[in-house]
Design a protein around this motif. Sequence first.
Motif, short mmCIF file in Angstrom:
data_model
loop_
_atom_site.label_atom_id
_atom_site.label_comp_id
_atom_site.label_asym_id
_atom_site.label_seq_id
_atom_site.Cartn_x
_atom_site.Cartn_y
_atom_site.Cartn_z
N GLY A 245 0.81 -1.21 0.00
CA GLY A 245 0.00 0.00 0.00
C GLY A 245 0.84 1.26 0.00
O GLY A 245 0.52 2.24 -0.69
N ILE A 246 1.92 1.27 0.76
CA ILE A 246 2.81 2.43 0.79
C ILE A 246 3.40 2.66 -0.59
O ILE A 246 3.42 3.79 -1.11
N TYR A 247 3.87 1.61 -1.22
CA TYR A 247 4.51 1.77 -2.52
C TYR A 247 3.49 2.09 -3.62
O TYR A 247 3.80 2.83 -4.55
N ALA A 275 -1.11 5.44 8.49
CA ALA A 275 -2.51 5.29 8.11
C ALA A 275 -2.69 4.08 7.19
O ALA A 275 -3.68 3.34 7.31
N VAL A 276 -1.75 3.88 6.29
CA VAL A 276 -1.80 2.70 5.42
C VAL A 276 -1.74 1.43 6.26
O VAL A 276 -2.50 0.47 6.03
N ALA A 277 -0.84 1.41 7.24
CA ALA A 277 -0.71 0.23 8.11
C ALA A 277 -2.01 -0.03 8.88
O ALA A 277 -2.47 -1.18 8.99
N ALA A 278 -2.61 1.02 9.41
CA ALA A 278 -3.85 0.86 10.17
C ALA A 278 -4.97 0.34 9.28
O ALA A 278 -5.75 -0.55 9.68
N THR A 279 -5.04 0.85 8.08
CA THR A 279 -6.07 0.39 7.14
C THR A 279 -5.85 -1.07 6.78
O THR A 279 -6.80 -1.86 6.69
#
Length: 286
Positions: A245-247, A275-279
């Motif tokens: 998601g980050i990339y 936020a990406v990690a939480a999602t």
Amino acid sequence: MDAAGAYRHCEQVVRSQARNFSYGIRLLPPPKRRALSAVYAFARRIDDIGDDNDAPPDARLAALAAERDRLADPGAHPDDPVLVALADAARRMPIPLEAFGELIDGCEADVRGASYDTFDDLLWYCRCVAGSIGRLSLGVFGTGDPRVARTRADALGVALQLTNILRDVREDRLGGRVYLPAKDLARFGCTLDQDASGRFTDPPEQLAALVRFQAERAGEWYATGLRLLPMLDRRSAACTGTMAGIYRRLLRRITADPAAALAGRMSLPAWEKAAVAATALTGIRR
């Protein structure tokens, strides 16, 4: 050094040096987090050797060869915390340590100044330096269908590496490296020549078209690679989904503004990565 101390060392390497990787790895349960930290720490060592431009190429190649030899029996190096942790992890989980050999192959290509004529040539490199990490990670995560999962993990690694290449075009060119295939450069009428200030001299619209073409290609590899997530347990899927998601967000920014990507290294702010990690953790259901 005992295994517990060795793992603590590897986790410190992740915390201090893995700017994107750490957001996903912290979502894993402790045994998998420790094992994947050991995988990352050894991979980072290999990358650092390959990227050490202060050392002459022959010295870097010799150092890579030495690490390849040490990897053949990681348990035989009790004073090396990374190898102690890696040996312990490989005893507990089906981690294909031989895949590190492909990472070393890719780093050797970097040291020798390899360039890539076609995308198939570049694909070999991506599979060496990133697909290998996907397959190593899969040994930590586990899956019910290893054959299919390996193919998808490899594809996700390719997608991540293509994103890295697009993010680092300027930085790599300043260091004398060009990863974009020569045939693609010719297709879009680009040379990646730079002026004295490091700005690319190709027409901006041609550079933008080149970047967007490569980004679309990366997106296709994400589409295949992300099919790995349903094959993993929830927290392994969240870890993988975070990194991807980050990339992917970074790739969207590059696509939206190729000129900015070519002018400097794009990155996401820490809050957005979190936020990406939480999602990823809350959005994946089993």
